[in-house]
Design a protein around this motif. Structure first.
Motif, PDB file in Angstrom:
ATOM      1  N   ILE A   3       1.042  -1.148  -0.150  1.00 53.14           N
ATOM      2  CA  ILE A   3       0.001  -0.014  -0.178  1.00 53.14           C
ATOM      3  C   ILE A   3       0.792   1.058   0.226  1.00 53.14           C
ATOM      4  O   ILE A   3       2.176   1.263   0.558  1.00 53.14           O
ATOM      5  CB  ILE A   3      -0.854  -0.019   1.234  1.00 53.14           C
ATOM      6  N   ALA A   4       0.237   2.154  -0.730  1.00 53.14           N
ATOM      7  CA  ALA A   4       1.285   3.410  -0.637  1.00 53.14           C
ATOM      8  C   ALA A   4       1.478   4.261   0.532  1.00 53.14           C
ATOM      9  O   ALA A   4       0.306   4.359   1.432  1.00 53.14           O
ATOM     10  CB  ALA A   4       0.454   4.449  -1.841  1.00 53.14           C
ATOM     11  N   HIS A   5       2.643   4.961   0.733  1.00 53.04           N
ATOM     12  CA  HIS A   5       2.773   5.521   1.989  1.00 53.04           C
ATOM     13  C   HIS A   5       3.058   6.930   1.442  1.00 53.04           C
ATOM     14  O   HIS A   5       3.802   7.422   0.525  1.00 53.04           O
ATOM     15  CB  HIS A   5       3.959   5.140   2.685  1.00 53.04           C
ATOM     16  N   GLY A   6       2.597   7.919   2.192  1.00 54.33           N
ATOM     17  CA  GLY A   6       2.871   9.515   1.817  1.00 54.33           C
ATOM     18  C   GLY A   6       2.125  10.372   2.704  1.00 54.33           C
ATOM     19  O   GLY A   6       1.776  10.059   3.761  1.00 54.33           O
ATOM     20  N   VAL A   7       1.909  11.581   2.256  1.00 48.41           N
ATOM     21  CA  VAL A   7       1.215  12.625   2.940  1.00 48.41           C
ATOM     22  C   VAL A   7      -0.251  12.243   3.198  1.00 48.41           C
ATOM     23  O   VAL A   7      -0.959  11.971   1.996  1.00 48.41           O
ATOM     24  CB  VAL A   7       1.309  14.021   2.229  1.00 48.41           C
ATOM     25  N   PRO A   8      -0.965  12.320   4.213  1.00 48.63           N
ATOM     26  CA  PRO A   8      -2.362  11.970   4.450  1.00 48.63           C
ATOM     27  C   PRO A   8      -3.060  12.807   3.942  1.00 48.63           C
ATOM     28  O   PRO A   8      -2.715  14.119   3.963  1.00 48.63           O
ATOM     29  CB  PRO A   8      -2.357  11.966   6.074  1.00 48.63           C
ATOM     30  N   ILE A   9      -4.341  12.614   3.377  1.00 59.03           N
ATOM     31  CA  ILE A   9      -5.501  13.382   2.960  1.00 59.03           C
ATOM     32  C   ILE A   9      -5.858  14.253   4.060  1.00 59.03           C
ATOM     33  O   ILE A   9      -6.060  13.998   5.161  1.00 59.03           O
ATOM     34  CB  ILE A   9      -6.401  12.788   2.184  1.00 59.03           C
ATOM     35  N   GLY A  10      -5.905  15.509   3.650  1.00 59.55           N
ATOM     36  CA  GLY A  10      -6.209  16.682   4.315  1.00 59.55           C
ATOM     37  C   GLY A  10      -5.192  17.161   5.432  1.00 59.55           C
ATOM     38  O   GLY A  10      -5.228  18.048   6.182  1.00 59.55           O
ATOM     39  N   GLY A  11      -3.941  16.501   5.178  1.00 55.37           N
ATOM     40  CA  GLY A  11      -2.662  16.985   6.139  1.00 55.37           C
ATOM     41  C   GLY A  11      -2.072  18.243   5.324  1.00 55.37           C
ATOM     42  O   GLY A  11      -2.293  18.386   4.290  1.00 55.37           O
ATOM     43  N   GLU A  12      -1.103  18.905   6.104  1.00 48.42           N
ATOM     44  CA  GLU A  12      -0.224  19.871   5.428  1.00 48.42           C
ATOM     45  C   GLU A  12       1.219  19.595   5.422  1.00 48.42           C
ATOM     46  O   GLU A  12       1.703  19.050   6.313  1.00 48.42           O
ATOM     47  CB  GLU A  12      -0.564  21.046   6.351  1.00 48.42           C
ATOM     48  N   LEU A  13       1.529  19.843   4.323  1.00 48.87           N
ATOM     49  CA  LEU A  13       3.164  19.274   4.002  1.00 48.87           C
ATOM     50  C   LEU A  13       4.102  20.006   5.297  1.00 48.87           C
ATOM     51  O   LEU A  13       4.916  19.111   5.656  1.00 48.87           O
ATOM     52  CB  LEU A  13       3.520  20.181   3.022  1.00 48.87           C
ATOM     53  N   GLU A  14       3.692  21.036   5.743  1.00 54.04           N
ATOM     54  CA  GLU A  14       4.577  21.789   6.853  1.00 54.04           C
ATOM     55  C   GLU A  14       4.666  20.753   7.832  1.00 54.04           C
ATOM     56  O   GLU A  14       5.675  20.881   8.646  1.00 54.04           O
ATOM     57  CB  GLU A  14       3.816  22.975   7.152  1.00 54.04           C
TER      58      GLU A  14
END
Lengths: 201, 201
Positions: free
Chosen positions: B171-182
């Motif tokens: 499964i993909a790992h990355g920035v969660p939806i609704g999260g802020e990059l910062e």
């Protein structure tokens, strides 16, 4: 359905425990089923036995599986003539551990709280009044918590005791031993000043 | 003795629950005896019934009181040809709630952890290998947690699957939806960059 019907029911039943929400209940259920089956069986057995057999001491109202708790059944305690009022069975244990007190207790199982519908009868204060009328006590020691409700409860009980001619005292409030003045809150410190005593040589 | 023998035993038994120490156990025992007797009786009953009847699904290892869990018993799921590997029954529920997956699961009930003595047999990986050999799967989806142990477990299982000629995905790992990059940690962000995909119009 989230899990199997029985597992869902277990998770829901565990939420009867104070401070346990859906997530902790799920963690508890998994832990019991995965690693603690023997401990879980023991818990189910002891819990059911406790609910069947543990009631209140008919004299002091603490939890016990006998009609009279061991402290009330002890004749030395009765001869002492002191009665200490506490809010919970845990307070009895705390005071017993000091080794400073040899009298009997009356356990309120709470404090007066009109907003929650907890009145004098719920704390057994009618029974306390009967007890004070039936037996001669030298001193009644109020050891309710130093909170607003605990203080109100203490005042209420002091009234009952004075009407029976029993001397009433309140445990001392002040700076805890080992504490630093700087870190103690102002309310405690002002109690500590007002409650000052002549310095013993 | 602190409380009555039975109450002491109840407080001790409650400490089998994860995250429950002596103080919380005491609070739980008092609450059950004082206010939740019916709930406590129900808990004792459901707990004992759960420990007697809930076992593991013989195919996917999740908790169930049947021989096969409802998902494994569903022929539509079997026809799908996908198998998703997760660490816990709670993960199955989480993935089911997305509505994105219609295949079957294999629940490890943990992850490889040599320091705790948890090896491949404890996760049922021998049974997983047998299953992959006995049935034709189009895809095996690794959905173990993105922790060190979860990754190690995923690598180990990928090896087993490849030996059986099954296509393996993670499964993909990355920035969660609704999260802020910062606010996303550097590790997640670098995964997110490495896992970038062509932008769909």
């Amino acid at each position: 359905m989230r899990f199997s019907p029985l597992l869902d029911e277990l998770i829901k039943s565990l939420q009867v425990l104070p401070g346990v929400g859906p997530k902790s209940a799920q963690r508890m259920a998994f832990a019991l089923l995965e690693r603690q089956r023997a401990g879980g069986r023991k818990l189910a057995h002891v819990l059911s036995r406790s609910l069947d057999h543990i009631g209140h001491c008919r004299q002091c109202r603490t939890f016990t599986e006998e009609a009279l708790c061991p402290l009330c059944a002890n004749p030395k305690r009765a001869a002492n003539g002191q009665l200490c009022i506490v809010e919970s069975p845990a307070d009895v244990v705390a005071i017993e551990q000091t080794g400073q007190y040899r009298g009997r207790y009356f356990v309120l199982m709470g404090h007066l709280s009109p907003l929650d519908g907890i009145g004098p009868e719920d704390l057994g204060l009618d029974r306390l009044a009967d007890w004070l009328a039936a037996e001669v006590f030298e001193e009644l020691i109020l050891a309710t918590n130093p909170t607003v409700e605990g203080e109100a409860t203490a005042y209420f009980i002091a009234d009952i005791a004075r009407r029976q001619g029993v001397r009433v005292s309140r445990i001392a409030h002040g700076v805890p031993i080992g504490g630093e003045l700087e870190l103690v809150d102002g309310n405690t410190l002002s109690h500590s000043l007002m409650g000052r005593k002549a310095f013993a040589d």
